[in-house]
Design an enzyme around this catalytic site. Sequence first.
Site, PDB file in Angstrom:
ATOM      1  N   THR A 119       0.817  -1.210   0.000  1.00 21.51           N
ATOM      2  CA  THR A 119       0.000   0.000   0.000  1.00 21.51           C
ATOM      3  C   THR A 119       0.854   1.265   0.000  1.00 21.51           C
ATOM      4  O   THR A 119       1.978   1.256   0.536  1.00 21.51           O
ATOM      5  CB  THR A 119      -0.909  -0.006   1.255  1.00 21.51           C
ATOM      6  OG1 THR A 119      -1.464   1.301   1.426  1.00 21.51           O
ATOM      7  CG2 THR A 119      -0.135  -0.329   2.524  1.00 21.51           C
ATOM      8  N   TYR A 146      -1.572   0.018  10.444  1.00 19.85           N
ATOM      9  CA  TYR A 146      -1.851  -0.655   9.173  1.00 19.85           C
ATOM     10  C   TYR A 146      -0.635  -0.558   8.251  1.00 19.85           C
ATOM     11  O   TYR A 146      -0.126  -1.572   7.751  1.00 19.85           O
ATOM     12  CB  TYR A 146      -3.087  -0.027   8.512  1.00 19.85           C
ATOM     13  CG  TYR A 146      -3.287  -0.479   7.077  1.00 19.85           C
ATOM     14  CD1 TYR A 146      -3.650  -1.788   6.791  1.00 19.85           C
ATOM     15  CD2 TYR A 146      -3.078   0.402   6.010  1.00 19.85           C
ATOM     16  CE1 TYR A 146      -3.812  -2.207   5.469  1.00 19.85           C
ATOM     17  CE2 TYR A 146      -3.239  -0.002   4.703  1.00 19.85           C
ATOM     18  CZ  TYR A 146      -3.609  -1.308   4.438  1.00 19.85           C
ATOM     19  OH  TYR A 146      -3.757  -1.720   3.135  1.00 19.85           O
TER      20      TYR A 146
HETATM   21  N1  LIG Z   1      -8.758  -1.468  -0.998  1.00 19.91           N
HETATM   22  C1  LIG Z   1      -7.710  -0.639  -1.088  1.00 19.91           C
HETATM   23  O1  LIG Z   1      -7.853   0.549  -1.451  1.00 19.91           O
HETATM   24  C2  LIG Z   1      -6.324  -1.127  -0.767  1.00 19.91           C
HETATM   25  C3  LIG Z   1      -5.258  -0.227  -0.899  1.00 19.91           C
HETATM   26  C4  LIG Z   1      -3.965  -0.675  -0.613  1.00 19.91           C
HETATM   27  C5  LIG Z   1      -3.751  -1.984  -0.220  1.00 19.91           C
HETATM   28  N2  LIG Z   1      -4.796  -2.848  -0.074  1.00 19.91           N
HETATM   29  C6  LIG Z   1      -4.527  -4.224   0.360  1.00 19.91           C
HETATM   30  O2  LIG Z   1      -5.095  -5.119  -0.569  1.00 19.91           O
HETATM   31  C7  LIG Z   1      -5.556  -6.308   0.080  1.00 19.91           C
HETATM   32  C8  LIG Z   1      -6.981  -6.571  -0.331  1.00 19.91           C
HETATM   33  O3  LIG Z   1      -7.784  -5.433  -0.028  1.00 19.91           O
HETATM   34  P1  LIG Z   1      -9.348  -5.453  -0.275  1.00 19.91           P
HETATM   35  O4  LIG Z   1      -9.791  -4.041  -0.389  1.00 19.91           O
HETATM   36  O5  LIG Z   1      -9.664  -6.426  -1.349  1.00 19.91           O
HETATM   37  O6  LIG Z   1      -9.833  -6.011   1.134  1.00 19.91           O
HETATM   38  P2  LIG Z   1     -11.016  -7.036   1.481  1.00 19.91           P
HETATM   39  O7  LIG Z   1     -11.291  -6.877   2.937  1.00 19.91           O
HETATM   40  O8  LIG Z   1     -12.138  -6.885   0.524  1.00 19.91           O
HETATM   41  O9  LIG Z   1     -10.302  -8.442   1.216  1.00 19.91           O
HETATM   42  C9  LIG Z   1      -9.462  -9.056   2.159  1.00 19.91           C
HETATM   43  C10 LIG Z   1      -9.840 -10.523   2.220  1.00 19.91           C
HETATM   44  O10 LIG Z   1      -8.994 -11.178   3.182  1.00 19.91           O
HETATM   45  C11 LIG Z   1      -9.786 -12.113   3.912  1.00 19.91           C
HETATM   46  N3  LIG Z   1      -9.159 -12.352   5.209  1.00 19.91           N
HETATM   47  C12 LIG Z   1      -9.001 -11.496   6.246  1.00 19.91           C
HETATM   48  N4  LIG Z   1      -8.391 -12.125   7.285  1.00 19.91           N
HETATM   49  C13 LIG Z   1      -8.161 -13.406   6.882  1.00 19.91           C
HETATM   50  C14 LIG Z   1      -7.560 -14.548   7.505  1.00 19.91           C
HETATM   51  N5  LIG Z   1      -7.096 -14.502   8.766  1.00 19.91           N
HETATM   52  N6  LIG Z   1      -7.484 -15.692   6.802  1.00 19.91           N
HETATM   53  C15 LIG Z   1      -7.970 -15.763   5.522  1.00 19.91           C
HETATM   54  N7  LIG Z   1      -8.554 -14.723   4.895  1.00 19.91           N
HETATM   55  C16 LIG Z   1      -8.640 -13.557   5.563  1.00 19.91           C
HETATM   56  C17 LIG Z   1     -11.141 -11.419   4.044  1.00 19.91           C
HETATM   57  O11 LIG Z   1     -12.191 -12.331   4.325  1.00 19.91           O
HETATM   58  C18 LIG Z   1     -11.281 -10.748   2.673  1.00 19.91           C
HETATM   59  O12 LIG Z   1     -11.936 -11.609   1.753  1.00 19.91           O
HETATM   60  C19 LIG Z   1      -5.365  -6.087   1.580  1.00 19.91           C
HETATM   61  O13 LIG Z   1      -4.219  -6.771   1.995  1.00 19.91           O
HETATM   62  C20 LIG Z   1      -5.184  -4.580   1.681  1.00 19.91           C
HETATM   63  O14 LIG Z   1      -4.373  -4.240   2.774  1.00 19.91           O
HETATM   64  C21 LIG Z   1      -6.087  -2.445  -0.342  1.00 19.91           C
END
Ligand SMILES: NC(=O)c1ccc[n+]([C@@H]2O[C@H](COP(=O)([O-])OP(=O)(O)OC[C@H]3O[C@@H](n4cnc5c(N)ncnc54)[C@H](O)[C@@H]3O)[C@@H](O)[C@H]2O)c1
Length: 340
Positions: A119, A146
């Site tokens: 991120t 985070y």
């Molecule tokens: N959405 C954004 O703008 C953004 C920006 C930068 C980085 N990210 C990173 O991208 C990744 C995905 O983001 P997203 O927006 O799709 O989030 P999201 O919450 O939609 O997806 C994360 C997934 O991880 C699963 N999860 C959480 N804990 C878990 C565990 N202990 N075991 C198995 N599965 C688990 C959740 O059920 C979910 O399906 C994350 O790592 C996030 O930090 C997202």
Amino acid sequence: MTLKTVLVTGGAGYIGSHTARALAEAGLRPVVYDDFSNGHREAVRWGSMINGDVRDQDRLTEVMAGFDVDAVIHFAGFIEVGRSVTAPAPFWDVNVNGVAAVLGAMRATGVRRMVFSSTAAVYGQPEGDGLGRLSERAPKAPLNPYGDSKLAAERMIAAHARAYGLEGVALRYFNAAGAHPSGELGEAHACESHLIPLAIEAALGLGPALTVHGSDYPTPDGGCLRDYVHVCDLARAHVLALTAPLGPTGFDAVNLGSGAGRSVREVIAAVDRATGRTTPYAQGPRREGDPAVLVADPGRAAQVLGWRANCSSLDEIIANAVAWRVNPRFGFRPTTEAAA
Ligand SMILES: NC(=O)c1ccc[n+]([C@@H]2O[C@H](COP(=O)([O-])OP(=O)(O)OC[C@H]3O[C@@H](n4cnc5c(N)ncnc54)[C@H](O)[C@@H]3O)[C@@H](O)[C@H]2O)c1
């Protein structure tokens, strides 16, 4: 080695589900591994679905061996910045121990490459006037647990690459946004904190009026500028990162952004255009810790991955997000409930 099967941890979530679809469209076989704590079973429509915790190394090892996995894309984790400040323990646990478990399972089964969801939050407050685009060399100084947990995970992956011959690509997303153009897949976070879905909810009368934080930043309209990147552009970058050549360290970190900064008011204007409504909003004070500008220098992504954002105009992002929001299946509600 011919790449065939890819383990997608967190593949039931927002970016993971779009990536599983992109993998299938590229002729690869995604195996989604998710505990559904924030994901949706209905979003897993491409490849196999395994219910498991990403901290469970034995289970991951079993799945990687059983499915003959060739590479891992690791999305699973907790994402809400604000909650990471008030309740940091689960962030360190899942975001760091989860990576350790996946790396352990990769070593146990001989899987070499991990593509990791990182991120722009690893950079913290940009230095100088803060108005430039951020390159990967910018200082890493996260402002919250985070960002800390993501930077720690990156460093763990880099150390494993150096010491054990694994390969890691950390993709530092700026503001992930939008939805699949089919209107059938999109953002469905239980606790939504992202600007575009909140603005759409406000415009459609489905949520409260928006608050615009800060009007006195040194930017053209006084608001913060952010770099919005379409979730389908992100998904495509993950597919490319699976095979991108890496240098001798076996690790690389790459910004994923459009390279253009958009203000909150520009987002609101685009939501007005897409919905044909006027988004209600109130002007509020600055929010602590919000940098004036967070925009990617996407040059390295072009160099390392051969990637550039090609569907990340604000109008395209918001048109797709609105189509998803008005789909009766929005949020992956069962059809019967949506129809009720
Ligand atoms: N959405 C954004 O703008 C953004 C920006 C930068 C980085 N990210 C990173 O991208 C990744 C995905 O983001 P997203 O927006 O799709 O989030 P999201 O919450 O939609 O997806 C994360 C997934 O991880 C699963 N999860 C959480 N804990 C878990 C565990 N202990 N075991 C198995 N599965 C688990 C959740 O059920 C979910 O399906 C994350 O790592 C996030 O930090 C997202």
